[in-house]
Write a protein that holds these residues in place. Structure first.
Motif, PDB file in Angstrom:
ATOM      1  N   VAL A 198      35.668   6.471  -1.347  1.00  0.00           N
ATOM      2  CA  VAL A 198      35.143   6.594  -2.394  1.00  0.00           C
ATOM      3  C   VAL A 198      34.682   7.785  -3.145  1.00  0.00           C
ATOM      4  O   VAL A 198      34.191   8.734  -1.680  1.00  0.00           O
ATOM      5  CB  VAL A 198      33.463   5.693  -2.647  1.00  0.00           C
ATOM      6  CG1 VAL A 198      32.897   5.499  -1.266  1.00  0.00           C
ATOM      7  CG2 VAL A 198      33.115   5.299  -3.751  1.00  0.00           C
ATOM      8  N   LEU A 199      34.575   8.749  -3.937  1.00  0.00           N
ATOM      9  CA  LEU A 199      33.737  10.034  -4.500  1.00  0.00           C
ATOM     10  C   LEU A 199      33.373   9.656  -5.707  1.00  0.00           C
ATOM     11  O   LEU A 199      33.617   8.814  -6.134  1.00  0.00           O
ATOM     12  CB  LEU A 199      35.568  10.487  -4.966  1.00  0.00           C
ATOM     13  CG  LEU A 199      36.720  10.641  -3.785  1.00  0.00           C
ATOM     14  CD1 LEU A 199      37.215  10.222  -3.018  1.00  0.00           C
ATOM     15  CD2 LEU A 199      37.711  11.905  -4.210  1.00  0.00           C
ATOM     16  N   ILE A 200      33.097  10.312  -5.237  1.00  0.00           N
ATOM     17  CA  ILE A 200      31.113  10.996  -6.870  1.00  0.00           C
ATOM     18  C   ILE A 200      30.784  11.979  -6.791  1.00  0.00           C
ATOM     19  O   ILE A 200      31.132  12.760  -5.704  1.00  0.00           O
ATOM     20  CB  ILE A 200      30.368   9.694  -5.981  1.00  0.00           C
ATOM     21  CG1 ILE A 200      28.712  10.285  -7.209  1.00  0.00           C
ATOM     22  CG2 ILE A 200      29.542  10.438  -5.170  1.00  0.00           C
ATOM     23  CD1 ILE A 200      28.122   8.562  -6.841  1.00  0.00           C
ATOM     24  N   ALA A 201      31.124  12.418  -8.269  1.00  0.00           N
ATOM     25  CA  ALA A 201      30.985  13.946  -8.241  1.00  0.00           C
ATOM     26  C   ALA A 201      30.396  13.896  -9.766  1.00  0.00           C
ATOM     27  O   ALA A 201      30.199  12.525 -10.187  1.00  0.00           O
ATOM     28  CB  ALA A 201      32.369  14.299  -9.181  1.00  0.00           C
ATOM     29  N   GLY A 202      29.007  15.095 -10.118  1.00  0.00           N
ATOM     30  CA  GLY A 202      28.717  14.905 -10.948  1.00  0.00           C
ATOM     31  C   GLY A 202      28.680  16.446 -11.437  1.00  0.00           C
ATOM     32  O   GLY A 202      29.042  17.134 -10.813  1.00  0.00           O
ATOM     33  N   HIS A 203      28.154  16.054 -13.226  1.00  0.00           N
ATOM     34  CA  HIS A 203      28.183  17.449 -13.978  1.00  0.00           C
ATOM     35  C   HIS A 203      27.177  17.681 -15.247  1.00  0.00           C
ATOM     36  O   HIS A 203      26.665  16.784 -15.556  1.00  0.00           O
ATOM     37  CB  HIS A 203      30.255  18.441 -14.316  1.00  0.00           C
ATOM     38  CG  HIS A 203      29.190  18.914 -15.398  1.00  0.00           C
ATOM     39  ND1 HIS A 203      29.635  19.601 -16.476  1.00  0.00           N
ATOM     40  CD2 HIS A 203      29.465  20.738 -14.172  1.00  0.00           C
ATOM     41  CE1 HIS A 203      29.471  20.249 -16.501  1.00  0.00           C
ATOM     42  NE2 HIS A 203      29.442  21.251 -15.874  1.00  0.00           N
ATOM     43  N   THR A 204      26.234  18.892 -15.193  1.00  0.00           N
ATOM     44  CA  THR A 204      25.944  18.514 -16.578  1.00  0.00           C
ATOM     45  C   THR A 204      25.112  20.477 -16.123  1.00  0.00           C
ATOM     46  O   THR A 204      25.984  21.161 -15.980  1.00  0.00           O
ATOM     47  CB  THR A 204      24.338  18.350 -15.986  1.00  0.00           C
ATOM     48  OG1 THR A 204      23.231  18.473 -17.025  1.00  0.00           O
ATOM     49  CG2 THR A 204      23.433  18.694 -14.560  1.00  0.00           C
TER      50      THR A 204
END
Length: 558
Positions: free
Chosen positions: A504-510
Motif C-alpha cells: 500500500v502506498l500513501i502520499a500527500g501534497h500541499t
C-alpha cells in the motif's frame, strides 16, 4: 515540435514535464529528481516551450516574475523621486517650469526638470510603466493559470508509482488482510475532514481546497483592474480634481465641466465660537488664541449653460439650484461635487490711485482698478490719461534684469507699472506704484501715481471633484483582497492511497503548511494499519546534516 504521448495513453501538450493524467515523468531531468517540483504540476508553460519568434521572446520577457518585480521596483523608485520637489501643478501658475525649478532649487531643480519628473504622474513614460506592469501581470497569469487548470482537471485517481514516491510526503508498507476495512475507515475519516473523494480500481484520491490555488491569479486580476482604474483617470471626462476661487457677487465657470456649468457666489459667511454661549466647548482655547472658527459656508446658485448658444448671449444660462456649501456638505450634481475647502476674508477687490502734478500737488484724475479685470487705459479727459503697462498681482520683488516678479495671479500684493500721459508729456512718463509705494524707474517725473484706497470682499475656495473611476478602483481592490484571503487562509491538499500488488502506498501534497498536512494524515490513518507518510524533505536534510558532521569529524581526526 510534437505533442507528447504518455505510456498511459494521455496526449500532453508540448513541454509537459509530468503526465497530466498519471504523473509519469516525461523528461530525463524529471526522472532524476529526488522530489518532483509540483508548483505547476509539471505542466507545459508557453514561456518554457517556445522561443523562436519575436512574439515568443516578448511573451517570455513579460512572463518572468523577476521582470514584473523589477518593473514594480522601478515604478516605485520613480514615484518616490517625483515627491522630492513639487509637481508642476503646485508651482505658481504663471511660472515657467523650465526657469522656475532652476531658480528655486538650483542644479537639483534643473535635473528634476530635465528628467521630466516635474510632471511625472501624467507623463507618457510613467503611464507606459504602469501599462507594462499590467501587461506583465496578464501574461504571467495566462502563462501559468491555464496549464495548471488543465493539469489539475486531467489528473487521474491512479497515479504512477514514480509520481507518488517523489512526493514530499510518502510511505509504502506491506498490505495485510485488514486493508479493505482500513480503506473504508480512512474514507470515513477523510469525509469528516471535508475531503472530496474519488475512487478508481480500489485507489483513492482525496482532495480539498483546490480553489486556494487560484488565489495569486485572483490577486493579479484585482491588480489589473486597479491599474486600469488608475489609468482611466487620465482619460478626459473620467476624473476631475480642480480648485475654484470665487468671490462674493462673482459668477465663474466651474473648471473641469467643459464650460457647461456656472456658479454664482451670492454670499460667504463664517461663524466663530463665542465663549459667552451656554454650550461653548472651546472656552480654554478661546482664552488662549482669541477666536476659533465654528463653521463657514458659501451660498451659491448653480447654472447650466446652453452650449448651443454663444457664451454671454441672453438666456444662455439656466438656473439649476440654490445651495449652501459647508465643510463635508458638498453640492452634488451630474457626477460632480463641490466641496468647501478654504476661504479668504477681506481679499483685495479694487484699488484706487490719484494722478498728481508733483509741482502743484493738484490731483488731475482718479482711477479705480478692478484687480480681477484691469483695463489697458483710463482716460481722464483734457489730454490726461493713464496706460496700464504692467500688472503684477502678487508682487514679490525685482528679478536680476530689473523686471518685477509676481508669485501668483491672486492679488495678494498688487503692483502696477503706469505710463502717465499729459499735455506736458504726450509720450508719457513711467511710474511704478504699489500699496503706499511709488517709484520712478526711468528717472524723475513731473507727475506721479499715488495710492488712495482699496476695497475688499470675501472669497471662498471650492474643490471640484468628479471620479468615475472610483468604482473600478474599489472593484479591483476588493478582488485583490479576495485573492489574498483565498490564498492565505486555505491551502490545496491532496492525499493518494493506492494498492500496488502486495503493498500500500500513501502520499500527500500541499502548496504550503506541510507540517499541518502531515498531522492531519496522521489523524486520518490513526487506528488502521495504513502507515503515516514521512517528510522526505526533512529526511534528506537530516541525512545531509549527518554527512556534514561526519566530514567535520574526519577532518578533526586528521
Amino acid at each position: 515540435m510534437k505533442e507528447v504521448k504518455c505510456v498511459c495513453g494521455h496526449i500532453n501538450p508540448i513541454g509537459t514535464i509530468l503526465c497530466e493524467s498519471c504523473g509519469r515523468a516525461l523528461t530525463e531531468e524529471a526522472k532524476k529528481e529526488k522530489l518532483h517540483d509540483m508548483r505547476y504540476e509539471g505542466s507545459a508553460r508557453r514561456s518554457q516551450t517556445y522561443n523562436r519568434t519575436f512574439v515568443d521572446k516578448i511573451w517570455n520577457f513579460f512572463s518572468s516574475v523577476k521582470v514584473g518585480i523589477w518593473l514594480i521596483v522601478i515604478t516605485l523608485i520613480a514615484s518616490a523621486l517625483g515627491t522630492f520637489l513639487p509637481q508642476v501643478m503646485y508651482i505658481p501658475q504663471n511660472a515657467d517650469p523650465a526657469v522656475y525649478y532652476g531658480e528655486k532649487y538650483g542644479i537639483g531643480g534643473d535635473i528634476f526638470y530635465i528628467l521630466r519628473l516635474h510632471d511625472m504622474y501624467s507623463s507618457w513614460w510613467y503611464l507606459l510603466m504602469i501599462a507594462a506592469i499590467g501587461v506583465s501581470l496578464v501574461i504571467c497569469s495566462i502563462d501559468r493559470v491555464f496549464p495548471l487548470y488543465r493539469a489539475l482537471k486531467n489528473q487521474k485517481v491512479s497515479r504512477h508509482e514514480g509520481f507518488l514516491k517523489r512526493q514530499r510526503l510518502f510511505k509504502r508498507a506491506a498490505a495485510d488482510s485488514q486493508m479493505e476495512t482500513d480503506f473504508e475507515q480512512v474514507k470515513a475519516n477523510l469525509k469528516k475532514k471535508k475531503y472530496k473523494i474519488r475512487e478508481e480500481n480500489g485507489n483513492i484520491l482525496a482532495e480539498k481546497n483546490r480553489f486556494s490555488r487560484w488565489g495569486p491569479y485572483v490577486n493579479h486580476i484585482g491588480l489589473i483592474i486597479f491599474l486600469i482604474g488608475g489609468m482611466l483617470r487620465f482619460v478626459p471626462g473620467m476624473y476631475v480634481d480642480e480648485f475654484l476661487w470665487i468671490r462674493e457677487g462673482e459668477t465663474a465657470t466651474i473648471p473641469g465641466t467643459h464650460k457647461e456649468y456656472v456658479l454664482e457666489n451670492k454670499k460667504f459667511t463664517m461663524e466663530l465660537y463665542n465663549k459667552d454661549d451656554e454650550n461653548a466647548v472651546y472656552e480654554a482655547t478661546l482664552d488662549r488664541v482669541g477666536s476659533v472658527v465654528k463653521s463657514f459656508q458659501s451660498d451659491v446658485v448653480l447654472y447650466k449653460r446652453d452650449l448651443d448658444k454663444t457664451i454671454g448671449e441672453e438666456n444662455d444660462l439656466t438656473e439649476i439650484t440654490e445651495a449652501e456649501i459647508r465643510v463635508n456638505e458638498p453640492l452634488k450634481f451630474d457626477d460632480y461635487a463641490l466641496y468647501q475647502m478654504d476661504y479668504k476674508l477681506n481679499e483685495l477687490n479694487t484699488m484706487s490711485f490719484n494722478l498728481i502734478n508733483k509741482k502743484s500737488e493738484e490731483t488731475v484724475g482718479e482711477v479705480t482698478i478692478d484687480l480681477f479685470d484691469p483695463q489697458n487705459e483710463y482716460d481722464f479727459g483734457d489730454g490726461y490719461k493713464v496706460e496700464l503697462v504692467g500688472y503684477y498681482p502678487d508682487f514679490s520683488g525685482f528679478a536680476e534684469n530689473g523686471e518685477p516678479v509676481s508669485d501668483s495671479p491672486t492679488p495678494n500684493n498688487p503692483a502696477f507699472l503706469f505710463n502717465m500721459i499729459s499735455p506736458d508729456h504726450p509720450d508719457g512718463e513711467m511710474s511704478f506704484t504699489a500699496i503706499k509705494q511709488t517709484a520712478e524707474p526711468l528717472g524723475e517725473t513731473d507727475y506721479k501715481m499715488t495710492f488712495k484706497e482699496v476695497t475688499t470682499r470675501n472669497a471662498t475656495g471650492l474643490t471640484v471633484r468628479k471620479d468615475l473611476t472610483l468604482w473600478v478602483l474599489i472593484l479591483g481592490g476588493s478582488i485583490f483582497m479576495i485573492g489574498v484571503i483565498q490564498g492565505s487562509y486555505w491551502n490545496h491538499r491532496r492525499i493518494w492511497l493506492q494498492k500496488e500488488k502486495d503493498e500500500v502506498l500513501i502520499a500527500g501534497h500541499t502548496n504550503k503548511n506541510w507540517h499541518s498536512l502531515r498531522n492531519e494524515i496522521a489523524t486520518i490513518v490513526k487506528g488502521t494499519s495504513i502507515p503515516e507518510p514521512i517528510d522526505q524533505q526533512e529526511k534528506k536534510n537530516n541525512v545531509k546534516e549527518r554527512g556534514n558532521k561526519n566530514a567535520e569529524f574526519d577532518t578533526d581526526k586528521q
